[in-house]
Design a protein around this motif. Structure first.
Motif, PDB file in Angstrom:
ATOM      1  N   TYR A 118      47.250  54.043  42.045  1.00 18.86           N
ATOM      2  CA  TYR A 118      47.660  55.047  43.024  1.00 18.86           C
ATOM      3  C   TYR A 118      47.496  54.568  44.465  1.00 18.86           C
ATOM      4  CZ  TYR A 118      48.298  59.524  45.335  1.00 18.86           C
ATOM      5  OH  TYR A 118      48.759  60.544  46.142  1.00 18.86           O
ATOM      6  N   PHE A 119      46.334  53.975  44.759  1.00 21.15           N
ATOM      7  CA  PHE A 119      46.041  53.613  46.150  1.00 21.15           C
ATOM      8  C   PHE A 119      46.452  52.182  46.481  1.00 21.15           C
ATOM      9  CE2 PHE A 119      42.892  56.990  45.286  1.00 21.15           C
ATOM     10  CZ  PHE A 119      43.234  57.870  46.305  1.00 21.15           C
ATOM     11  N   GLY A 120      46.348  51.261  45.487  1.00 26.71           N
ATOM     12  CA  GLY A 120      46.697  49.863  45.749  1.00 26.71           C
ATOM     13  C   GLY A 120      45.823  49.279  46.844  1.00 26.71           C
ATOM     14  N   GLY A 121      46.349  48.301  47.574  1.00 24.92           N
ATOM     15  CA  GLY A 121      45.650  47.746  48.736  1.00 24.92           C
ATOM     16  C   GLY A 121      44.609  46.710  48.398  1.00 24.92           C
ATOM     17  N   LEU A 122      43.724  47.008  47.475  1.00 23.99           N
ATOM     18  CA  LEU A 122      42.637  46.112  47.113  1.00 23.99           C
ATOM     19  C   LEU A 122      42.894  45.486  45.751  1.00 23.99           C
ATOM     20  CD1 LEU A 122      39.643  48.442  48.126  1.00 23.99           C
ATOM     21  CD2 LEU A 122      40.625  46.582  49.484  1.00 23.99           C
ATOM     22  N   ASP A 123      42.267  44.338  45.542  1.00 18.20           N
ATOM     23  CA  ASP A 123      42.344  43.692  44.242  1.00 18.20           C
ATOM     24  C   ASP A 123      41.684  44.587  43.192  1.00 18.20           C
ATOM     25  OD1 ASP A 123      42.826  40.773  42.977  1.00 18.20           O
ATOM     26  OD2 ASP A 123      41.048  41.681  42.096  1.00 18.20           O
ATOM     27  N   LEU A 124      42.178  44.532  41.957  1.00 17.19           N
ATOM     28  CA  LEU A 124      41.618  45.357  40.885  1.00 17.19           C
ATOM     29  C   LEU A 124      40.135  45.077  40.687  1.00 17.19           C
ATOM     30  CD1 LEU A 124      42.052  47.416  38.618  1.00 17.19           C
ATOM     31  CD2 LEU A 124      42.775  45.533  37.131  1.00 17.19           C
ATOM     32  N   LYS A 125      39.702  43.844  40.903  1.00 11.78           N
ATOM     33  CA  LYS A 125      38.285  43.496  40.748  1.00 11.78           C
ATOM     34  C   LYS A 125      37.419  44.267  41.739  1.00 11.78           C
ATOM     35  CE  LYS A 125      39.310  38.832  39.087  1.00 11.78           C
ATOM     36  NZ  LYS A 125      39.187  37.372  39.364  1.00 11.78           N
ATOM     37  N   VAL A 126      37.963  44.557  42.905  1.00 10.00           N
ATOM     38  CA  VAL A 126      37.219  45.334  43.898  1.00 10.00           C
ATOM     39  C   VAL A 126      37.055  46.769  43.410  1.00 10.00           C
ATOM     40  CG1 VAL A 126      37.180  46.178  46.274  1.00 10.00           C
ATOM     41  CG2 VAL A 126      38.039  43.870  45.771  1.00 10.00           C
ATOM     42  N   TYR A 127      38.103  47.309  42.795  1.00  6.61           N
ATOM     43  CA  TYR A 127      37.999  48.665  42.233  1.00  6.61           C
ATOM     44  C   TYR A 127      36.999  48.702  41.080  1.00  6.61           C
ATOM     45  CZ  TYR A 127      41.879  50.422  45.044  1.00  6.61           C
ATOM     46  OH  TYR A 127      42.667  50.833  46.092  1.00  6.61           O
ATOM     47  N   TYR A 128      36.961  47.649  40.286  1.00  9.77           N
ATOM     48  CA  TYR A 128      35.929  47.559  39.241  1.00  9.77           C
ATOM     49  C   TYR A 128      34.539  47.675  39.863  1.00  9.77           C
ATOM     50  CZ  TYR A 128      39.290  45.728  35.769  1.00  9.77           C
ATOM     51  OH  TYR A 128      40.331  45.550  34.888  1.00  9.77           O
ATOM     52  N   LEU A 129      34.328  46.933  40.944  1.00 11.43           N
ATOM     53  CA  LEU A 129      33.028  46.928  41.603  1.00 11.43           C
ATOM     54  C   LEU A 129      32.694  48.306  42.168  1.00 11.43           C
ATOM     55  CD1 LEU A 129      30.561  45.334  42.537  1.00 11.43           C
ATOM     56  CD2 LEU A 129      31.841  44.698  44.604  1.00 11.43           C
ATOM     57  N   ILE A 130      33.673  48.965  42.763  1.00 15.23           N
ATOM     58  CA  ILE A 130      33.450  50.311  43.307  1.00 15.23           C
ATOM     59  C   ILE A 130      33.005  51.263  42.209  1.00 15.23           C
ATOM     60  CG2 ILE A 130      34.611  52.327  44.313  1.00 15.23           C
ATOM     61  CD1 ILE A 130      36.379  50.332  45.871  1.00 15.23           C
ATOM     62  N   VAL A 131      33.666  51.205  41.068  1.00 16.58           N
ATOM     63  CA  VAL A 131      33.321  52.091  39.951  1.00 16.58           C
ATOM     64  C   VAL A 131      31.894  51.846  39.486  1.00 16.58           C
ATOM     65  CG1 VAL A 131      33.839  52.645  37.541  1.00 16.58           C
ATOM     66  CG2 VAL A 131      35.695  52.388  39.187  1.00 16.58           C
TER      67      VAL A 131
END
Length: 536
Positions: free
Chosen positions: A156-169
């Motif tokens: 939905y938001f994009g912008g960051l690498d998926l690995k960064v979203y993993y880290l956020i979670v």
């Protein structure tokens, strides 16, 4: 806290050479303070730390909101047809409900974890396999469900690498499980529950309005020609989800004995399983037939479909659903890691440390091509878990309590390994062989065969002397009036725990020792075995 020092001569099991017990009827303030995060992870849960019925129901209810329940039902229905899938699901509801009624009552009666109870079944050394498998499975589900959140945010938001979203979670998930079941998880998941229910209802209504509602999905045919009946394939697929039995045990130990009927029916029984298997399954099958997906049906394709359908509200729904279930996954992973580390490596560290370790492991696994090997690992783990459930049920339903209405679980009074461990490994090996070499028919029959071997095997060995606890003298339970209400100070950590878990340490002048210190001691178990051999 009022403390009474019992002299050995004043106790029913008195021995003038034994150090006196420091006994009180009040909870140790330091223990209570630690319990806010520790939740008696390596101890028996005292009656004073039991949760109210709705508090426990809300904490456990986190497991009701996984996207997995929707996708599992939709996948099975796509394979065997909707009608056959629903027949298997209804049978699974009945089976899970009956088994968990038994397990939840026993856990509440004893206050034990899966790890502590397994000592009676498999011995002190052998039982460590249970928390290893339990913890590994909880970590796997943490990876799987956490990845779903990250994929939704990235899509939905994009912008960051998926690995960064993993880290956020991972970074926000770890602190959510610092609190215990009755101090935080019940409240957090209780607040989020209405949002999940409204979100799921909204998804159904939205999909109907956007793509049109039809009843065709109720009669969708099978797409695969299987060597077993479709309803049987559906049923045994849900038998592979018996990790829920271990989850039940570790949550139900917080229940009050007087609430066993409520929890057996509502929290862990037919009400709960009717919702997660049948209601959620119907929603999943409907959405799969109504909302277009990109590629084969999976949790990821379902995420894309929901986000594309509902936009930011879809992202919020997925965040709520997956965050709720991951509180249970991260929590149970951390408690079992704590148990494994204490027994294998003699490390006594706070559960919050193991929550951080869980987060690190989850993130590292997210960075790998985890599904290529963890799906196989999960299939193997499921076989071990089915065998564990079969053995546990036989012991609960057939075996008599060792004393005080409890199975023996104290490290110094169970054997190193038992014949029950051999039964567990044999049943699991047979199931794994069927999964790996039996083709579709073998995989379908593996849980049934595994369960049968485990049940029959444990019935045969349960009466053997090698399966029974070790006989040792100087039991602190003989020196108190009420093993559930009297607290005894541990001579190692200095904290007081209920007498039901206390023992005497032959490696330290028979000082009283709590279950956690006994587990972490490098000398205690060997000294206890030697004492049992001398006095037998």
């Amino acid at each position: 806290m009022t403390t009474q020092y019992l002299q050995p001569g004043e106790s029913s099991g008195g021995n003038a050479q034994l150090p006196p017990l420091a006994v009180s009827r009040d909870d140790d303030p330091e223990v209570v303070k630690k319990a806010g995060s520790e939740d008696y992870a390596n101890h028996v849960v005292p009656t004073t730390w039991r949760s109210g019925r709705w508090s426990l129901a809300m904490a456990w209810g986190a497991l009701a909101s996984a996207m997995f329940w929707l996708v599992a039902a939709a996948t099975v229905a796509a394979t065997v047809g909707t009608v056959a899938a629903l027949v298997g699901i209804v049978l699974a509801v009945v089976t899970h409900s009956v088994v968990n009624m038994v397990l939840s009552k026993y856990a509440a009666d004893t206050g034990l974890t899966v790890a502590l109870f397994s000592r009676r079944l498999f011995g002190y050394r052998g039982a460590v396999i249970a928390p290893v498998i339990f913890g590994a499975t909880a970590i796997y589900y943490s990876v799987f469900e956490g990845s779903v959140i990250a994929v939704a945010l990235h899509h939905y938001f994009g912008g960051l690498d998926l690995k960064v979203y993993y880290l956020i979670v991972v970074l926000y998930s770890v602190p959510l499980v610092f609190g215990g079941v009755r101090t935080w998880l019940d409240k957090f998941n209780g607040v989020l529950l209405p949002f999940y229910l409204v979100g799921m209802a909204g998804a159904v209504i939205w999909a109907s309005a956007e793509y049109g509602a039809s009843s065709d999905w109720l009669s969708a045919p099978a797409s695969v020609d299987l060597p077993v009946p479709g309803w049987f394939f559906s049923y045994v697929t849900y038998l592979g989800m018996w990790i829920m039995m271990m989850y039940t045990f570790d949550f139900a130990r917080f229940g009050k004995k007087r609430d066993s009927g409520f929890h057996g029916t509502v929290t862990f029984g037919p009400v709960f399983y009717s919702f997660i298997f049948l209601v959620s399954g119907l929603i999943g099958i409907f959405l799969a037939h109504t909302v277009p997906t990109d590629g084969p049906l999976s949790e990821v394709s379902a995420v894309f479909a929901i986000v594309n359908l509902m936009g930011i509200l879809g992202v919020l729904l997925i965040w709520v659903s997956q965050t709720r279930i991951n509180t249970a996954n991260f929590y149970l992973a951390s408690t079992n890691l704590e148990t494994v580390a204490a027994q294998l490596f003699k490390l006594k560290l706070p559960r919050t440390v193991w929550a951080v370790v869980t987060g690190a492991l989850v993130y590292l696994l997210m960075l790998t091509d985890v599904l290529t090997y963890l799906l196989t690992a999960l299939a193997w783990q499921s076989v071990f878990i089915v065998a564990w459930v079969g053995i546990a049920l036989v012991h609960i339903l057939v075996a008599k309590a060792d004393r005080d209405g409890l199975p023996e679980f104290r490290p110094g009074r169970v054997r190193s390994v038992t014949p029950g461990l051999g039964v567990w490994l044999l049943a699991s090996a047979a199931g794994i062989a069927m999964v790996e070499r039996g083709g579709a028919a073998g995989s379908a029959w593996a849980p049934i065969v595994t369960l049968a071997i485990a049940v029959v095997g444990y019935l045969l060995v349960r009466g053997l002397k090698a399966q029974r606890p070790m006989a040792r003298p100087h039991d602190p339970r003989d020196e108190v009036e009420d093993v559930w209400e009297d607290r005894v100070a541990c001579g190692h950590c200095g904290h007081s725990y209920i007498a039901v878990e206390l023992d005497r340490d032959p490696s330290s002048g028979h000082m009283p020792i709590c279950a956690s210190c006994a587990e972490a001691s490098p000398r205690f178990f060997g000294a206890a075995v030697a004492e049992a051999q001398r006095t037998s």
